[in-house]
Design a protein around this motif. Sequence first.
Motif, PDB file in Angstrom:
ATOM      1  N   ALA A 110       0.836  -1.210   0.000  1.00  0.00           N
ATOM      2  CA  ALA A 110       0.000   0.000   0.000  1.00  0.00           C
ATOM      3  C   ALA A 110       0.866   1.253   0.000  1.00  0.00           C
ATOM      4  O   ALA A 110       0.568   2.221  -0.721  1.00  0.00           O
ATOM      5  CB  ALA A 110      -0.935  -0.007   1.204  1.00  0.00           C
ATOM      6  N   ALA A 111       1.938   1.236   0.775  1.00  0.00           N
ATOM      7  CA  ALA A 111       2.852   2.387   0.794  1.00  0.00           C
ATOM      8  C   ALA A 111       3.472   2.586  -0.581  1.00  0.00           C
ATOM      9  O   ALA A 111       3.594   3.717  -1.059  1.00  0.00           O
ATOM     10  CB  ALA A 111       3.930   2.175   1.845  1.00  0.00           C
ATOM     11  N   GLU A 112       3.841   1.485  -1.214  1.00  0.00           N
ATOM     12  CA  GLU A 112       4.418   1.566  -2.549  1.00  0.00           C
ATOM     13  C   GLU A 112       3.423   2.167  -3.541  1.00  0.00           C
ATOM     14  O   GLU A 112       3.800   2.855  -4.484  1.00  0.00           O
ATOM     15  CB  GLU A 112       4.859   0.169  -3.000  1.00  0.00           C
ATOM     16  CG  GLU A 112       5.903   0.193  -4.068  1.00  0.00           C
ATOM     17  CD  GLU A 112       6.538  -1.168  -4.248  1.00  0.00           C
ATOM     18  OE1 GLU A 112       6.092  -1.906  -5.155  1.00  0.00           O
ATOM     19  OE2 GLU A 112       7.471  -1.495  -3.486  1.00  0.00           O
ATOM     20  N   GLN A 113       2.136   1.891  -3.322  1.00  0.00           N
ATOM     21  CA  GLN A 113       1.092   2.432  -4.199  1.00  0.00           C
ATOM     22  C   GLN A 113       0.582   3.799  -3.724  1.00  0.00           C
ATOM     23  O   GLN A 113      -0.381   4.327  -4.261  1.00  0.00           O
ATOM     24  CB  GLN A 113      -0.067   1.436  -4.311  1.00  0.00           C
ATOM     25  CG  GLN A 113       0.309   0.163  -5.048  1.00  0.00           C
ATOM     26  CD  GLN A 113      -0.885  -0.719  -5.343  1.00  0.00           C
ATOM     27  OE1 GLN A 113      -2.006  -0.239  -5.542  1.00  0.00           O
ATOM     28  NE2 GLN A 113      -0.657  -2.036  -5.396  1.00  0.00           N
ATOM     29  N   GLY A 114       1.231   4.370  -2.701  1.00  0.00           N
ATOM     30  CA  GLY A 114       0.908   5.724  -2.261  1.00  0.00           C
ATOM     31  C   GLY A 114      -0.204   5.855  -1.237  1.00  0.00           C
ATOM     32  O   GLY A 114      -0.714   6.952  -1.031  1.00  0.00           O
ATOM     33  N   ALA A 115      -0.588   4.771  -0.583  1.00  0.00           N
ATOM     34  CA  ALA A 115      -1.692   4.839   0.380  1.00  0.00           C
ATOM     35  C   ALA A 115      -1.373   4.062   1.660  1.00  0.00           C
ATOM     36  O   ALA A 115      -2.213   3.345   2.190  1.00  0.00           O
ATOM     37  CB  ALA A 115      -2.973   4.310  -0.255  1.00  0.00           C
ATOM     38  N   GLY A 116      -0.161   4.227   2.159  1.00  0.00           N
ATOM     39  CA  GLY A 116       0.268   3.474   3.329  1.00  0.00           C
ATOM     40  C   GLY A 116      -0.611   3.657   4.555  1.00  0.00           C
ATOM     41  O   GLY A 116      -1.207   2.699   5.053  1.00  0.00           O
ATOM     42  N   TRP A 117      -0.710   4.899   5.068  1.00  0.00           N
ATOM     43  CA  TRP A 117      -1.494   5.114   6.286  1.00  0.00           C
ATOM     44  C   TRP A 117      -2.983   4.867   6.081  1.00  0.00           C
ATOM     45  O   TRP A 117      -3.621   4.256   6.952  1.00  0.00           O
ATOM     46  CB  TRP A 117      -1.243   6.512   6.871  1.00  0.00           C
ATOM     47  CG  TRP A 117      -0.029   6.508   7.766  1.00  0.00           C
ATOM     48  CD1 TRP A 117       1.187   7.060   7.483  1.00  0.00           C
ATOM     49  CD2 TRP A 117       0.092   5.888   9.051  1.00  0.00           C
ATOM     50  NE1 TRP A 117       2.060   6.825   8.523  1.00  0.00           N
ATOM     51  CE2 TRP A 117       1.406   6.114   9.500  1.00  0.00           C
ATOM     52  CE3 TRP A 117      -0.772   5.178   9.858  1.00  0.00           C
ATOM     53  CZ2 TRP A 117       1.876   5.648  10.731  1.00  0.00           C
ATOM     54  CZ3 TRP A 117      -0.311   4.706  11.086  1.00  0.00           C
ATOM     55  CH2 TRP A 117       0.995   4.947  11.504  1.00  0.00           C
ATOM     56  N   PRO A 118      -3.593   5.302   4.980  1.00  0.00           N
ATOM     57  CA  PRO A 118      -5.010   4.965   4.800  1.00  0.00           C
ATOM     58  C   PRO A 118      -5.255   3.451   4.833  1.00  0.00           C
ATOM     59  O   PRO A 118      -6.244   2.989   5.410  1.00  0.00           O
ATOM     60  CB  PRO A 118      -5.362   5.559   3.436  1.00  0.00           C
ATOM     61  CG  PRO A 118      -4.397   6.690   3.272  1.00  0.00           C
ATOM     62  CD  PRO A 118      -3.120   6.220   3.926  1.00  0.00           C
ATOM     63  N   TYR A 119      -4.347   2.691   4.241  1.00  0.00           N
ATOM     64  CA  TYR A 119      -4.494   1.232   4.239  1.00  0.00           C
ATOM     65  C   TYR A 119      -4.346   0.684   5.656  1.00  0.00           C
ATOM     66  O   TYR A 119      -5.155  -0.134   6.111  1.00  0.00           O
ATOM     67  CB  TYR A 119      -3.471   0.596   3.297  1.00  0.00           C
ATOM     68  CG  TYR A 119      -3.657  -0.895   3.164  1.00  0.00           C
ATOM     69  CD1 TYR A 119      -4.591  -1.412   2.271  1.00  0.00           C
ATOM     70  CD2 TYR A 119      -2.927  -1.788   3.944  1.00  0.00           C
ATOM     71  CE1 TYR A 119      -4.787  -2.783   2.153  1.00  0.00           C
ATOM     72  CE2 TYR A 119      -3.109  -3.157   3.828  1.00  0.00           C
ATOM     73  CZ  TYR A 119      -4.053  -3.652   2.942  1.00  0.00           C
ATOM     74  OH  TYR A 119      -4.248  -4.997   2.829  1.00  0.00           O
ATOM     75  N   VAL A 120      -3.320   1.137   6.367  1.00  0.00           N
ATOM     76  CA  VAL A 120      -3.087   0.679   7.740  1.00  0.00           C
ATOM     77  C   VAL A 120      -4.312   0.967   8.605  1.00  0.00           C
ATOM     78  O   VAL A 120      -4.781   0.106   9.361  1.00  0.00           O
ATOM     79  CB  VAL A 120      -1.819   1.345   8.323  1.00  0.00           C
ATOM     80  CG1 VAL A 120      -1.745   1.189   9.835  1.00  0.00           C
ATOM     81  CG2 VAL A 120      -0.579   0.769   7.649  1.00  0.00           C
TER      82      VAL A 120
END
Length: 183
Positions: A79-89
Amino acid sequence: MSDSSASSSASSSASSTAGPAPVVLDVWCDLQCPDCRDALTDLRALRATYGDRLELRLRHFPLEKNKHAFAAAQAAEEAAEQGAGWPYVEAVLGRVEELNRGGEAFLVEVARELGLDAEEFDTALIDGRHILIVDADQAEGKAIGVTGTPTYVIGDERLDGGKSQEGLRERIEEIAARLLAEG
């Protein structure tokens, strides 16, 4: 997440008018941990209070008792690699019970719900491209004495939130204020 160190080095090379470097708060987390879910309220409050002056960095510490935690950590890296690390977490932590039941299929579904490339998530979980990052975080956590989650490291202090979250946000705020004043 792994991308935060790249962004912090880029910001430190900016001109001196950018202000002091942010205080770093490492959050050692297991994405299948109910205590980590409960910590989200404090993390959101800290972000609201400090904004860019506090850099929250997710550090992976999947516990053996949580059978989907290691896959969840890998998915968070994707998710971080795709630009959405914290929202995913936040989405995964907010639904720990669903992760308990659904495992990897649930992790891929959350990616789909957030508009991420779900097929790439599935592939990343199969090929293990993020295992080294998760393993490195876990090894570092063990080396500094992390035994449970959530555990916070700010400045040179380690705060264990696995037993109780009570008073931790206030303690983090005290340390952050001191570090920011020292500058």
